[in-house]
Scaffold this motif. Structure first.
Motif, short mmCIF file in Angstrom:
data_model
loop_
_atom_site.label_atom_id
_atom_site.label_comp_id
_atom_site.label_asym_id
_atom_site.label_seq_id
_atom_site.Cartn_x
_atom_site.Cartn_y
_atom_site.Cartn_z
N ASP A 187 7.63 18.90 9.06
CA ASP A 187 6.30 19.48 8.91
C ASP A 187 5.25 18.56 9.50
N ASP A 188 4.26 19.15 10.13
CA ASP A 188 3.24 18.41 10.85
C ASP A 188 2.37 17.57 9.93
N TYR A 189 2.12 18.08 8.73
CA TYR A 189 1.25 17.35 7.81
C TYR A 189 1.83 15.98 7.49
N THR A 190 3.10 15.96 7.09
CA THR A 190 3.71 14.70 6.71
C THR A 190 3.89 13.78 7.90
N ASP A 191 4.32 14.33 9.04
CA ASP A 191 4.46 13.51 10.24
C ASP A 191 3.14 12.86 10.62
N GLY A 225 -6.84 19.65 1.87
CA GLY A 225 -6.03 18.99 2.89
C GLY A 225 -4.63 18.64 2.47
N LEU A 226 -4.28 18.89 1.20
CA LEU A 226 -2.94 18.57 0.73
C LEU A 226 -2.03 19.78 0.83
N ASP A 243 -3.16 5.55 -2.26
CA ASP A 243 -3.98 6.71 -1.95
C ASP A 243 -3.02 7.88 -1.76
N PHE A 244 -2.94 8.74 -2.76
CA PHE A 244 -2.01 9.86 -2.72
C PHE A 244 -2.71 11.18 -2.39
N VAL A 245 -3.95 11.10 -1.95
CA VAL A 245 -4.73 12.30 -1.71
C VAL A 245 -5.07 12.49 -0.23
N SER A 246 -5.50 11.43 0.42
CA SER A 246 -6.00 11.56 1.80
C SER A 246 -4.88 11.89 2.77
N ASP A 247 -5.19 12.73 3.73
CA ASP A 247 -4.22 13.02 4.78
C ASP A 247 -4.35 12.02 5.93
N LYS A 248 -5.50 11.30 6.01
CA LYS A 248 -5.69 10.22 6.99
C LYS A 248 -6.28 9.02 6.26
N PRO A 249 -5.47 8.37 5.45
CA PRO A 249 -6.00 7.30 4.59
C PRO A 249 -6.31 6.03 5.38
N SER A 267 0.86 -1.19 0.00
CA SER A 267 0.00 0.00 0.00
C SER A 267 0.90 1.24 0.00
N LEU A 268 0.59 2.16 -0.90
CA LEU A 268 1.44 3.33 -1.12
C LEU A 268 0.67 4.60 -0.80
N PHE A 269 1.36 5.53 -0.11
CA PHE A 269 0.75 6.78 0.31
C PHE A 269 1.75 7.91 0.16
N GLY A 270 1.22 9.13 0.08
CA GLY A 270 2.10 10.29 0.14
C GLY A 270 2.31 10.94 -1.21
N TYR A 271 2.58 12.22 -1.16
CA TYR A 271 2.59 13.08 -2.33
C TYR A 271 3.88 13.01 -3.15
N SER A 272 4.91 12.29 -2.65
CA SER A 272 6.16 12.24 -3.41
C SER A 272 6.37 10.88 -4.07
N ALA A 273 5.26 10.22 -4.41
CA ALA A 273 5.36 8.90 -5.05
C ALA A 273 5.16 8.96 -6.55
N LYS A 274 4.29 9.86 -7.00
CA LYS A 274 3.84 9.80 -8.39
C LYS A 274 4.50 10.88 -9.24
N THR A 275 4.42 10.70 -10.55
CA THR A 275 4.93 11.69 -11.49
C THR A 275 4.10 12.97 -11.37
N PRO A 276 4.73 14.13 -11.40
CA PRO A 276 3.96 15.38 -11.35
C PRO A 276 2.91 15.41 -12.46
N ASP A 277 1.71 15.83 -12.11
CA ASP A 277 0.60 15.83 -13.07
C ASP A 277 0.88 16.71 -14.28
N PHE A 278 1.64 17.79 -14.05
CA PHE A 278 1.79 18.78 -15.10
C PHE A 278 3.05 18.58 -15.93
#
Length: 778
Positions: free
Chosen positions: A517-521, A438-439, A483-489, A398-409
């Motif tokens: 940073d608190d979000y990532t922690d 929430g991101l 789930d690369f979107v939820s902050d509490k997946p 299971s994969l989470f977090g915003y630094s996993a995927k290719t940038p959308d743009f």
């Protein structure tokens, strides 16, 4: 301005906290004058190029010589262009960014960043990475590669450009920048080693309104033992160009500082190449020429050009200085045979990659192993419990977090835009900023395989961790949930392991907002609450604290992935699944708390009576990072030089040998060549140890040598070797120590000085895991 500098100098003479500066006889709060600017003399390896340059420049008019001293607009995306002298068949020169690969063009690679090179602790990879980059720059017609970076030297922990450099340790930086320079210039491309010198924060790095650039106030001893050290190695390796920096040094602008340019660089280090300004870092006319600046970029602006011609004609500046400026430029061009074996300047650098143009593919298939292995070896595994890694045929990940995927743009066909993508809004500078969904703003952008600014990369292709993991999962028959979107997946209960990806972003022009940073922690802890094996992967552009989650019983593995370049995904997968064993080591210290770093955590701010002339007093002297932690008795979370693998190593049989016949007179006496006095590199001693792989898999170990020099910090890095060993294999490694390695800078003598007394030697796997020790008396 001089009065302000003098007042500032008097201000520094008060207060016990500044003893390091006030006790130094060569620091007065303003940079001492050193004139005239030394002329190039050639000699040794520069002699042939010097003679050719003198002959060519002697045929030039004053106006032609002056034209070589500043950039001009060009019909390409070269960062800067030195104009041609067509009458004499000099085609001009293209200068382009940067030290991690050619950017703002098409069909190039994205190499691991400087921080990744430092984390690899690999001399071989540093050289091969340099050679591969040099090959690409040459194919695209770039004469001068604007890199590598050894300034900033990581003094400011939150420094926004630390990631472009190699390490907080000057010895490690010096060795790896030397290899990088040799690799690049071996391809016939000139290195512009930067940013010279004391460029340690982005805050107030440039003058704005009534506020001057920050002044880095550095005492003479610290200047030599920390900040000048890696530049000295680069000059000795033959770097043809040095780029002077934006900020002030002891209240004199970096590109108008006669002490650092004329005194240290061109006299003490015997530098024979040319000095170029950082873009827009020139703030005066004749004064900058007299102080040792040779080329102003991006153009003559209001300072040089016709004004320089007039200055010579009215006697304000001797023509010999302009002749020397031109000679240094042309000699460097000859030194790397760019007169005979170089493409047309800027031939592969179209002004707009979206317009029709001739395609010049800079990439070399032979560089593929360098890109992949360089990415692999800069990852540092710092925690691995419950036999979490390597992964063994997992049923579900299971994969989470915003630094996993290719940038959308990210669109490879328009990668010109990519170097700007990291600045999608100033709110992205705050890693604690959370948008409506929430991101973190930056989290929308995806994985971070390079950072932002002129050191960014624009590869033709990149593979994110998510893409690489999907490919491997299909081969292994592994199910993948993400789930690369939820902050509490929510976590699938059948997950064998969970991987949470985060980043620690940085950009030129801004210092990092925080080192946690608190979000990532919170995201990590939310996943760990539901998953018994949670792996944390950080793409980090500098130190990133982990104490917000490290003790969670389900956080079982942590990897500092740094900035791996285009092969980020395949490199990580190779490590996660055990195709390769991690071998990276931290090139900095990870503290438990922000306060553990002391006064160097944050950039200096304008304050008090000198609010318009901000001052950064380097009162800590040489006590940075692990030297500071050792001095203060502070326990780090992960010490400098630390890193785990999938095997274990044993150290034994230390042998310390003084080289018979070595000259141990306290001060060197040799002539000055490129890099300083020749006998600074005389061999004085060797230290040998045996290393055995005591585990069950093959792997590389970084054996590290630290020395306690009498009267200096308790220990300083002075050697490393990285043998690759099969299970049960043993190998002897030897560290070779020079006069400079065993010396401290004497302010009184203005020379490197060997110390009388007992030298202590320590060898092991990190700065705090040193099982072998011994002594030697000099």
């Amino acid at each position: 301005m001089r009065q302000i500098a003098l007042l500032a100098g008097l201000a520094y003479w008060t207060g016990a906290a500044r003893d390091v500066i006030t006790d130094d006889a060569h620091f007065y709060g303003q940079s001492p004058p050193v004139y005239p600017s030394p002329e190039m003399v050639g000699g040794n390896e520069w002699e042939a190029a010097f003679q050719k340059a003198k002959a060519l420049v002697s045929q030039m008019t004053l106006e032609e010589k002056v034209n070589l001293t500043a950039g001009v607009a060009a019909d390409s995306t070269c960062s800067g262009t030195i104009p041609a002298v067509k009458r004499l068949n000099f085609p001009g020169m293209c200068l382009s960014d940067a030290g991690n690969g050619l950017r703002n063009t098409d069909f190039v690679s994205g190499f691991p960043s400087g921080i990744h090179v430092g984390a690899s602790w690999s001399k071989d990879l540093a050289f091969r990475r340099g050679a591969a980059m040099g090959g690409e720059f040459k194919k695209k017609g770039v004469n001068v590669l604007l890199g590598p970076v050894v300034g900033p030297a990581w003094r400011t922990v939150r420094g926004g450009r630390n990631w472009e450099g190699i390490s907080v340790d000057p010895w490690l930086s010096g060795v790896l920048v030397s290899q990088t320079v040799s690799g690049i210039q071996g391809q016939g491309v000139i290195t512009s080693t930067k940013h010279y010198i004391g460029n340690e924060q982005e805050t107030n790095r440039m003058p704005e309104g009534n506020t001057s650039s920050v002044s880095s106030n550095i005492d003479d001893k610290t200047m030599h033992e920390v900040y000048l050290w890696p530049f000295q190695d680069a000059v000795r390796a033959g770097s043809g160009n040095i780029m002077c920096s934006y900020q002030r040094v002891n209240n004199s602008y970096g590109c108008a500082n006669s002490k650092t340019l004329n005194g240290l660089l061109k006299t003490e280090l015997g530098f024979q190449g040319f000095v170029v300004s950082d873009w827009g870092a020139q703030h005066a006319g004749v004064a900058t020429a007299e102080a040792g600046l040779d080329v102003a970029m991006p153009g003559a602006s209001e300072f040089w050009g016709n004004h320089l011609v007039e200055a010579v004609k009215n006697g304000s500046l001797p023509e010999s200085r302009v002749t020397d400026m031109a000679t240094r430029v042309i000699a460097t061009w000859y030194q790397f045979s760019q007169d005979t074996s170089f493409p047309k300047p800027g031939v592969g650098m179209p002004s707009n990659v979206l317009d029709p143009h001739e395609i010049v593919d800079g990439r070399d298939p032979a560089a593929a192993p360098v890109l992949l292995n360089g990415a692999i070896e800069g990852h540092v595994l710092v925690k691995n419990t419950k036999n979490t890694l390597p992964l063994k045929s997992p049923r579900m990940l299971s994969l989470f977090g915003y630094s996993a995927k290719t940038p959308d743009f990210f669109n490879p066909s328009s990668n010109l835009l990519f170097s700007q993508t990291w600045i999608s809004g100033m709110e992205a500078l705050d890693s604690n900023y959370v948008s409506d969904n929430g991101l973190p703003t930056f989290g929308k952008n995806g994985t971070m395989f390079g950072a932002c600014g002129s050191g960014a990369i624009t590869p033709a292709l990149t593979i994110s961790p998510f893409e690489a993991l999907k490919i491997r999962a299909s081969q292994e028959g592994t199910a993948v949930f993400n789930d690369f979107v939820s902050d509490k997946p929510s976590v699938e209960p059948s997950s064998d392991a969970c991987i949470v990806f985060g980043n620690a972003w940085a950009c030129e022009g801004y210092d990092r907002p925080a080192i946690r940073d608190d979000y990532t922690d919170s995201l990590i802890k939310s996943v760990a609450d539901q998953c018994s094996k949670t792996i944390v992967v950080f793409h980090n552009a500098g130190p990133r604290l982990v104490d917000g989650f490290v003790d969670h019983p389900n956080v079982t593995a942590i990897i500092f992935a740094h900035l791996p370049g285009q092969e980020s995904g395949p490199a990580l997968v190779s490590l996660l699944f055990g195709d390769t064993s991690p071998s990276g080591k931290l090139p900095y210290t990870v503290a438990k708390n922000e306060s553990d770093y002391g006064d160097v955590l944050d950039p200096a701010q304008p304050e008090g009576e000198f609010v318009n002339f901000p001052q950064a007093d380097f009162h800590e002297g040489v006590y940075l990072d692990y030297r500071y932690f050792d001095k203060k008795g502070i326990e780090p979370r992960y010490e400098f030089g630390f890193g785990l693998g999938y095997t274990t190593f044993a150290y034994s049989n230390i042998s310390i040998n003084y080289i018979q016949g070595a000259n141990t007179y306290p001060w060197p006496g040799g002539p000055i060549v490129s890099g300083g006095q020749t006998d600074l590199w005389d061999a004085i001693a060797t230290v040998s140890v045996d290393i055995q792989n005591t585990g069950s898999v093959a792997g590389a170990e970084v054996a590290q040598l630290y020395i306690g020099i009498p009267g200096a910090p308790a220990k300083q890095l002075r050697g490393f070797e990285k043998p690759f060993l099969q299970p049960n294999e043993s190998q002897s490694v030897t560290f070779h120590l020079t006069r400079r390695d065993l010396s401290v800078w004497s302010v009184e003598r203005q020379k490197w000085q060997l110390q009388q007394g007992t030298y202590k030697f320590y060898v092991g796997s990190s700065s705090r895991r040193l099982p072998l020790n011994g002594t030697m008396d000099l």
